[in-house]
Design a protein around this motif. Structure first.
Motif, mmCIF file in Angstrom:
data_model
loop_
_atom_site.group_PDB
_atom_site.id
_atom_site.type_symbol
_atom_site.label_atom_id
_atom_site.label_comp_id
_atom_site.label_asym_id
_atom_site.label_seq_id
_atom_site.Cartn_x
_atom_site.Cartn_y
_atom_site.Cartn_z
ATOM 1 N N ILE A 97 0.813 6.317 0.946
ATOM 2 C CA ILE A 97 0.757 4.980 1.575
ATOM 3 C C ILE A 97 1.003 5.031 3.090
ATOM 4 O O ILE A 97 0.688 4.100 3.792
ATOM 5 C CB ILE A 97 1.757 3.989 0.913
ATOM 6 C CG1 ILE A 97 3.179 4.572 0.936
ATOM 7 C CG2 ILE A 97 1.351 3.652 -0.508
ATOM 8 C CD1 ILE A 97 4.222 3.557 0.528
ATOM 9 N N ASP A 98 1.564 6.161 3.563
ATOM 10 C CA ASP A 98 1.880 6.240 4.998
ATOM 11 C C ASP A 98 0.689 6.691 5.842
ATOM 12 O O ASP A 98 0.679 6.505 7.056
ATOM 13 C CB ASP A 98 3.041 7.207 5.235
ATOM 14 C CG ASP A 98 4.369 6.648 4.741
ATOM 15 O OD1 ASP A 98 4.430 5.429 4.488
ATOM 16 O OD2 ASP A 98 5.340 7.424 4.592
ATOM 17 N N ALA A 103 3.015 0.345 -4.322
ATOM 18 C CA ALA A 103 3.248 0.737 -2.924
ATOM 19 C C ALA A 103 4.626 0.251 -2.473
ATOM 20 O O ALA A 103 5.373 0.985 -1.801
ATOM 21 C CB ALA A 103 2.150 0.165 -2.037
ATOM 22 N N THR A 117 -3.520 3.680 -4.292
ATOM 23 C CA THR A 117 -2.079 3.409 -4.243
ATOM 24 C C THR A 117 -1.762 2.319 -3.216
ATOM 25 O O THR A 117 -0.964 1.420 -3.459
ATOM 26 C CB THR A 117 -1.293 4.693 -3.889
ATOM 27 O OG1 THR A 117 -1.795 5.741 -4.704
ATOM 28 C CG2 THR A 117 0.191 4.543 -4.126
ATOM 29 N N ARG A 118 -2.410 2.425 -2.078
ATOM 30 C CA ARG A 118 -2.173 1.416 -1.037
ATOM 31 C C ARG A 118 -2.559 0.027 -1.530
ATOM 32 O O ARG A 118 -1.911 -0.955 -1.201
ATOM 33 C CB ARG A 118 -2.959 1.769 0.230
ATOM 34 C CG ARG A 118 -2.278 2.808 1.094
ATOM 35 C CD ARG A 118 -2.882 2.856 2.487
ATOM 36 N NE ARG A 118 -4.314 3.146 2.472
ATOM 37 C CZ ARG A 118 -4.836 4.378 2.464
ATOM 38 N NH1 ARG A 118 -4.032 5.427 2.485
ATOM 39 N NH2 ARG A 118 -6.133 4.567 2.463
ATOM 40 N N GLU A 121 -6.009 5.526 -1.385
ATOM 41 C CA GLU A 121 -6.507 4.165 -1.246
ATOM 42 C C GLU A 121 -6.065 3.299 -2.435
ATOM 43 O O GLU A 121 -5.592 2.175 -2.275
ATOM 44 C CB GLU A 121 -8.028 4.205 -1.141
ATOM 45 C CG GLU A 121 -8.579 2.966 -0.487
ATOM 46 C CD GLU A 121 -10.086 3.054 -0.349
ATOM 47 O OE1 GLU A 121 -10.609 4.169 -0.102
ATOM 48 O OE2 GLU A 121 -10.723 2.011 -0.518
ATOM 49 N N ARG A 135 7.723 2.569 -1.238
ATOM 50 C CA ARG A 135 8.353 2.336 0.072
ATOM 51 C C ARG A 135 9.862 2.170 -0.091
ATOM 52 O O ARG A 135 10.659 2.781 0.623
ATOM 53 C CB ARG A 135 7.741 1.079 0.704
ATOM 54 C CG ARG A 135 7.659 1.150 2.199
ATOM 55 C CD ARG A 135 6.734 0.084 2.779
ATOM 56 N NE ARG A 135 5.335 0.491 2.841
ATOM 57 C CZ ARG A 135 4.325 -0.161 2.295
ATOM 58 N NH1 ARG A 135 4.539 -1.270 1.623
ATOM 59 N NH2 ARG A 135 3.090 0.272 2.423
ATOM 60 N N GLU A 189 -3.727 7.505 6.287
ATOM 61 C CA GLU A 189 -5.060 7.167 5.781
ATOM 62 C C GLU A 189 -5.964 8.385 5.710
ATOM 63 O O GLU A 189 -6.701 8.561 4.748
ATOM 64 C CB GLU A 189 -5.685 6.083 6.663
ATOM 65 C CG GLU A 189 -4.958 4.788 6.438
ATOM 66 C CD GLU A 189 -5.718 3.578 6.910
ATOM 67 O OE1 GLU A 189 -6.860 3.716 7.368
ATOM 68 O OE2 GLU A 189 -5.137 2.478 6.822
ATOM 69 N N ASN A 211 5.141 8.856 -0.876
ATOM 70 C CA ASN A 211 4.996 8.027 0.337
ATOM 71 C C ASN A 211 3.831 8.498 1.207
ATOM 72 O O ASN A 211 3.257 7.709 1.957
ATOM 73 C CB ASN A 211 6.301 7.942 1.144
ATOM 74 C CG ASN A 211 7.019 9.265 1.266
ATOM 75 O OD1 ASN A 211 6.695 10.212 0.568
ATOM 76 N ND2 ASN A 211 8.009 9.329 2.133
#
Ligand SMILES: Cc1cc2nc3c(=O)[nH]c(=O)nc-3n(C[C@H](O)[C@H](O)[C@H](O)COP(=O)(O)OP(=O)(O)OC[C@H]3O[C@@H](n4cnc5c(N)ncnc54)[C@H](O)[C@@H]3O)c2cc1C
Ligand code: SF4
Ligand code: SF4
Length: 955
Positions: free
Chosen positions: A234-235, A213, A206-207, A204, A217, A237, A231
Motif C-alpha cells: 500500500i505504500d 489497507a 490491496t490498495r 493494486e 496501515r 505503486e 505495508n
C-alpha cells in the motif's frame, strides 16, 4: 553418507564453487548450521559463496535439483529462520564491502557487513544506520534487513523498511535486480514481466480494499515482523519499489539481498540518561505515554523482576534491593546535536514528567561512565537470566508489541500469564515507546511435560496478544518457525492469503527457506528443539547467541567460539550414550583440528559474550586432558631449566638468521617449507620476519643511583626474540625499553634470576597448567622482591604476559604493574617531551590489551607521536597466539587476511605491544610491526622531571 540428490547437487556445484567451500562433513554441517534460536536443523550441505555470480549459480542448481536453500548472515536469529536441513548458504569473506556517499547520508553495504562495523565507518560523519538491534555487534546487514530488525532507538520510522534507498536482489531463478539503476529496472521488467505484473496487481488490489489497507496501515504503526511486510503493497505503486520493500522482513524466503543502500540517520553526540523509578508499572506506562511527545531517543521499561535479577551486580549506581515489590523503571535517554539542544530537550522532558509520582527525584546524568552503569542494568537483564538457569535448559526471549495506550494493562496481564504457567523467573523489559515488550524466561525442552507447559503458555500468549490487544506476536525478531503457526491468527485469513500469494509469486517451487514465515504445521514451533546437554563447566551457560563470533580469529578458517561449544555439546551428548558411536568418532577426530588446534586461546570471545564465556579456557582444558605423561615430564624439565631453554633458542635464532643471510628469503622459504613438509608439519613455519636473537641485558641498573626506579621484566619472548633482518641496526626490544626508561630518567631494576623467569603462558596455553602456575608464582615472588613489595612500579614488556599475571597472580591492590603503553604514559611520560614527528603509523592492540581495557592507552600514546594513526577495523585477534602462528600459520593468515588491504600504501610501519603478534602482523601487512617503544623513542626527547630525576637521553 550424503543422500543421492545432494550428491548430485554437490557434483554439479563442484564445477562452480571450489571444493573447500562445499562443506558436507558431520562436524562442520552441525557447527555452521547452529543459530541463536532454540531449534536445531542440520544442513546436508553448506555452500560458502563469495560473489553474486556464485549465488545465482547455487540458486539455479538448487532449483534444478529441487532442493531447498537457506541464507545465513550472523546466525543470531531467535525464531529459527536461519536454519536448514537441506542446503545452507554461508557468506564467505567477499561480502564485507562498505561504500559511503553524500557526506555519510547514504551508505551501501554488502550483506556480510556487521551492523556495528557500518556504524564505526559512519561515526566520523556523526551518522549511523537506522536499524539498531541489540545484537548489532554480531548481526550482519543481510540478516538485519531480512528480519527488519530494530532496537531501542529506531522505532518504526528508522528501521530497514523506512530507511531503504535501494537494493541489489537475486531471485530464486537467479535473475538479478539493482533497484538503484534504471537500466537494471528496465532489464528486470523485461526478464520477469510475470513477477512485475503479478506484484503490481496484488498491490493494486490491496490498495483498493479499504478495510484491509486500513488494517495493514494500523498494524504497521506498531513494530511488527509477523509475516511479510504487507505495508509495501500500500505504500508504493511501482512494482519494483514494492518488491524491494517486500524483501525487508522476508527472512530469506523471497530472494537474496546482495547489497543494500540505506539513508542514514543522525547520531547526536550529546546525551543525558536517567533511570527513573516509578511506584508501579501503571505509572511507568503513563510516563511512557507522556514521553512519546517529548524529544527522547530511547525509553526502556523494566519490571520489578527484571530489576531484582541485576540487584547484586557490582557497580550499580542505585540501591535496587530495597525497592517495593511493585516498582517499575524507565531508562530514558535524551540526545542533542549541541549542548544547547540537549538542554532544551532535557527541560521539555523533565517538565512533562513533573506531575507524576516517582520513587526518587528524576536525575539525568551527562557523565559517560555513569551512563554506562545505567545502561549496564538494562543490558544485564538477559545475561542474568542466562547465568542463573539450570544446565540443560534454554533461555527464551519473546518479543511482542501492544498498542501503547494499553501497555500497562498488557504488562500486568503478561505477569499473570507467567504466574499461571509457573515461569517465576520471567522478567519483562522492552522498548516502551513502541509498546514493545521482551520477556525472558528459562525453559527445559528435555521433558515432554515441560514442552507441553511451553505449548500452553504460547497458546495463551498468542490468544492474549491477538484477541485482547490486536498486537504483534513478533515485534522485532522475525516470525521464523517460532510464530509461523500463528501468522494467520494475528493477521486474519485475507491478509494471510496475500502473504501466500506473495510467496508463490517470488518462489513458486517453495525452495527458499521453506517453512519459515508460512508453515501449515500448527505445531512446528514445538518441533526440532535443540538439545543443550551438560558439556563443560566453562561453557554450560552458553545460549548460542553468536555474539562472540565476529572477533574470533579462526572464524573464516575453522570454527567460531559458538561453533566450538555447539560441537563439544554434541560430542558430550554422544559420549554420555546419546547416539551413534561412529558419529562420535567422526566428530572427535575432526574436532582435534577444527576445534582444538586452531583455537588461539586468546579469550577475545569473552569480551563480547553476555555471560563472559572464554571458549579458549575450554580448549586449554581439553589440551590439558590430552597430554601424555612423557610430554608432561618434558614440560617440567623445560620449566626447571628455563634459562637454558631461552639461551638455546637464542642460539637457534642466531643460526637461522645466518642461514637466512646466506640463502636469501626465497631460498630460506623453500628449504624450511620442505623441512616442514617432511616433518609432517611438526617443524614450525619460518617467515622472513622471524627475528634474530635478542641482546642479553646486563643488570647494571640494579645498582644505579637514580631516585626514580622501576622494575623492568622483559618477557621470555623479548629476552629471546631480537629484531628482524631489515630493522636498520635497531637494538632489540628489551634494550630499546631499557634505553627509553633511562632517557625518561627512570632506572631499570631487574628481578633476580631473570633468565629463568616466565609468566607461565607458554606452558598454560598448551594445557601444562601445573608448570605454568609454578612459573607464574616464581615470577610473582621475583617481582615482589625486586619492587620492594610494590614500592617501584613494574613494567612487563609484553601485553599477554601482563594479562596472565593480572588474571592469575595475586598482587596487593597498590602494586602498580603495567604493559608498555600504560607504563610509558603513566611512569615515563613526565620525563619525556613528545613531538608528533612520525608519519602515518598502523596500530594493533593485542587481545590481552583489549581485555585489560588498554587499547585506548596504546592509541593515546601513538597519537602523541603521529598525526595519522590507523587502526584497521577489519582485524581483531591476529591469531598468532604465542607460537601457534609458527605451528599453524594458516590461522594467522586467515585472521590477518584483510589487514594489508585495510592499510593505506602511505603507511610504512606498525606498532603493538606483543612480540609474536608483531611477527604475524609484519608478515601479512608486508610492513614491519614493532614494539610501541620504538615509536616513542623516535618521537621523544628526555627532559628534566619536575621534582628531580635525570635526563639521560640515549639518542
Ligand atoms: C541476545 C539477542 C538479542 C537480540 N536483540 C534483537 C533486537 O534488539 N532487535 C532485533 O530485531 N533482533 C534482535 N535479535 C535477533 C537477531 O539478532 C536480529 O534479528 C539480527 O538482525 C539477525 O541478523 P543475522 O545477521 O544474525 O541474520 P541471520 O540470523 O543469519 O538471518 C536472519 C534471516 O535473514 C535471512 N538472510 C540472511 N542474510 C540474507 C541475505 N543476504 N538475503 C536474504 N536473506 C538473508 C536468513 O535466511 C534468516 O531468515 C537478537 C538476538 C539475540 C541472540
Ligand atoms: S579463544 Fe580466540 S580463537 Fe579460541 S574461540 Fe575464543 S576468540 Fe576464537
Ligand atoms: S559463548 Fe557467549 S557469546 Fe558465544 S554463543 Fe555462547 S553465550 Fe553467546
Amino acid at each position: 553418507m550424503l543422500e543421492e540428490r545432494y550428491l548430485d547437487l554437490f557434483q554439479d556445484l563442484s564445477g562452480i564453487i571450489p571444493g573447500e567451500r562445499l562443506i558436507r562433513d558431520d562436524l562442520r554441517t552441525l557447527a555452521y548450521g547452529t543459530d541463536a534460536s532454540f531449534y536445531r536443523l542440520i544442513p546436508k550441505l553448506v555452500v560458502r559463496v563469495d560473489t553474486e555470480a556464485e549465488v545465482g549459480e547455487v540458486l539455479r542448481q538448487c532449483r534444478a535439483h529441487r532442493l531447498p536453500l537457506t541464507f545465513r548472515g550472523g546466525g543470531t536469529s531467535l525464531s529459527g529462520q536461519s536454519l536448514s536441513d537441506s542446503v545452507l548458504m554461508q557468506l564467505g569473506t567477499g561480502w564485507r564491502g562498505i561504500r559511503i556517499e553524500d557526506e555519510g547520508r547514504l551508505i551501501t553495504l554488502q550483506p556480510g557487513v556487521v551492523g556495528a562495523h557500518a556504524n564505526a565507518r559512519l561515526a566520523p560523519y556523526r551518522r549511523k544506520i537506522g536499524p539498531d538491534p541489540a545484537s548489532i555487534n554480531a548481526a550482519m546487514v543481510g540478516g538485519i534487513a531480512a528480519n527488519n530488525a530494530s532496537g531501542m532507538c529506531c522505532g518504526t520510522s528508522q528501521n530497514s523498511y523506512r530507511t531503504l534507498e535501494g537494493m541489489r536482489i537475486i531471485l530464486a531463478d537467479g535473475t538479478g535486480l539493482d533497484t538503484r539503476s534504471q537500466a537494471s529496472r528496465d532489464r528486470f521488467r523485461q526478464a520477469r514481466p510475470d513477477l512485475v505484473e503479478r506484484i503490481g496487481r496484488l498491490a493494486e488490489r490491496t490498495r483498493q480494499n479499504g478495510e484491509l489497507a486500513g488494517r495493514i496501515r494500523r498494524k504497521f504503526k506498531m513494530k511488527n515482523t509477523t509475516g511479510y511486510s504487507l505495508n509495501a503493497l500500500i505504500d508504493f505503486e511501482d512494482p519494483i519499489d514494492v518488491i524491494q520493500h517486500l524483501m525487508i522482513g522476508s527472512e530469506g524466503t523471497l530472494g537474496f539481498i546482495s547489497e543494500i543502500t540505506y539513508r542514514t540517520v543522525p547520531d547526536h553526540p550529546h546525551k543525558a540518561t536517567a533511570l527513573i523509578l516509578f511506584p508501579d508499572i501503571r505509572t511507568a506506562c503513563e510516563a511512557t505515554t507522556l514521553l512519546r511527545n517529548c524529544p527522547v531517543s530511547a525509553v526502556e521499561i523494566m519490571d520489578r523482576a527484571g530489576l531484582r535479577s541485576v540487584e547484586d551486580k557490582p557497580g550499580l549506581p542505585l540501591d535496587l534491593k530495597n525497592l517495593d515489590p511493585s516498582v517499575a523503571a524507565l531508562l530514558v535517554e535524551i540526545r542533542g546535536e549541541t549542548p544547547e539542544d540537549l538542554d532544551r530537550h532535557l527541560g521539555a522532558t523533565t517538565r512533562s514528567l513533573a506531575d507524576l509520582p516517582t520513587v526518587e527525584p528524576v536525575a539525568f546524568t551527562r557523565d559517560p561512565a555513569e551512563q554506562l552503569r545505567l545502561w549496564n542494568i538494562r543490558k544485564g537483564l538477559f545475561p542474568s537470566i542466562g547465568a542463573i538457569r539450570e544446565i540443560g535448559t534454554t533461555v527464551i526471549i519473546e518479543d511482542v508489541a501492544f498498542p501503547i495506550d494499553r501497555l500497562a494493562e498488557a504488562t500486568l496481564q503478561l505477569q499473570q500469564l507467567f504466574r499461571k504457567h509457573h515461569y517465576s523467573e520471567a522478567i519483562i523489559s522492552g522498548h516502551a515507546l513502541e509498546g514493545n515488550l521482551h520477556f525472558v524466561f528459562t525453559q527445559d525442552f528435555n521433558r515432554p511435560e515441560e514442552v507441553r507447559r511451553y505449548r500452553d503458555f504460547i497458546d495463551d500468549l498468542t490468544e492474549m496478544v491477538v484477541r485482547s490487544y490486536d498486537g504483534s506476536l513478533k515485534a522485532e525478531h522475525g516470525t521464523g518457525r517460532n510464530m509461523a503457526p500463528f501468522v494467520e491468527l494475528e493477521w486474519g485469513a485475507e491478509a494471510y492469503g496475500l502473504m501466500r500469494e506473495i510467496k508463490a509469486v517470488f518462489d513458486p517451487e517453495n525452495l527458499l527457506n521453506p517453512g519459515v514465515i508460512l508453515n501449515s504445521d500448527p505445531r512446528i514451533h514445538l518441533k526440532n528443539l535443540k538439545p543443550l546437554p551438560k558439556a563443560h563447566s566453562v561453557v554450560d551457560k552458553c545460549t548460542e547467541c553468536g555474539f562472540c563470533e565476529v572477533n574470533c580469529p579462526s572464524r573464516d578458517l575453522t570454527l567460531t567460539p559458538r561453533q566450538r561449544i555447539a560441537v563439544w555439546r554434541e560430542i558430550s551428548r554422544l559420549r554420555s550414550g546419546g547416539g551413534n558411536p561412529a558419529r562420535l568418532v567422526e566428530l572427535t577426530g575432526r574436532y582435534a583440528y577444527q576445534g582444538n588446534a586452531t583455537c588461539a586461546t586468546d579469550g577475545l570471545c569473552a569480551i563480547a559474550c553476555p555471560v563472559n564465556i572464554d571458549t579458549g579456557k575450554l580448549i586449554k582444558d581439553l589440551r590439558r586432558l590430552e597430554i601424555p605423561a612423557w610430554q608432561d615430564r618434558t614440560a617440567t624439565l623445560l620449566a626447571d631449566h628455563f634459562g637454558l631453554v631461552t639461551a638455546s633458542l637464542r642460539m637457534l635464532l642466531t643460526a637461522t638468521h645466518q642461514f637466512h643471510r646466506l640463502l636469501g628469503s626465497e631460498g630460506m622459504r623453500q628449504v624450511t617449507n620442505w623441512a616442514r613438509k617432511f616433518s609432517g608439519n611438526r617443524l614450525p613455519q619460518w617467515n622472513p620476519y622471524l627475528p634474530g636473537a635478542a641482546e642479553v641485558l646486563t643488570k647494571s641498573g640494579n645498582v644505579g643511583r637514580s631516585p626514580l626506579k622501576a622494575v623492568y621484566f622483559p618477557s621470555c619472548l623479548s629476552r629471546t626474540l631480537g629484531v628482524a633482518g631489515d630493522s636498520g641496526g635497531q637494538p632489540s626490544q628489551n634494550r630499546k625499553l631499557e634505553l627509553l626508561m633511562r632517557k625518561a630518567g627512570v632506572e631499570p631494576v631487574y628481578p633476580e634470576n631473570l633468565d629463568s623467569l616466565c609468566c607461565g603462558m607458554p606452558f598454560a596455553s598448551k594445557g601444562f597448567e601445573r608448570q605454568g602456575a609454578r612459573k607464574q608464582e616464581e615470577l610473582q615472588r621475583a617481582l615482589n622482591l625486586a619492587s620492594r613489595d610494590g614500592l617501584y612500579p613494574v613494567l612487563v614488556d609484553t601485553s599477554p604476559c601482563l594479562f596472565r599475571l593480572k588474571e592469575s597472580a595475586h598482587f596487593d591492590p597498590e602494586f602498580s604493574i603495567y604493559e608498555p603503553a600504560e607504563f610509558i604514559l603513566k611512569v615515563l611520560r613526565p620525563g619525556l617531551t613528545f613531538s608528533k614527528s612520525a608519519g602515518p603509523v598502523a596500530l594493533h592492540s593485542p587481545c590481552s590489551s583489549r581485555k585489560m581495557g588498554l587499547d585506548n592507552a596504546l592509541r593515546q600514546l601513538a597519537e602523541l607521536c603521529s598525526e595519522e594513526v590507523i587502526v584497521p577495523d577489519s582485524v581483531g585477534c591476529c591469531g598468532f597466539a604465542g607460537d601457534r602462528g609458527f605451528s599453524h600459520p594458516e590461522l594467522t593468515a586467515s585472521a590477518l587476511g584483510p589487514l594489508k588491504a585495510s592499510l593505506p600504501s602511505s603507511c610504512p610501519v606498525g606498532y603493538s605491544t606483543s612480540k609474536t603478534c608483531e611477527i604475524g602482523l609484519s608478515l601479512h601487512a608486508r610492513i614491519p610491526y614493532q614494539s610501541i617503544a620504538y615509536l616513542v623513542d623516535e618521537c621523544t626527547e628526555g627532559r628534566i622531571r619536575q621534582g628531580g630525576g635525570k635526563d639521560s637521553g640515549d639518542g
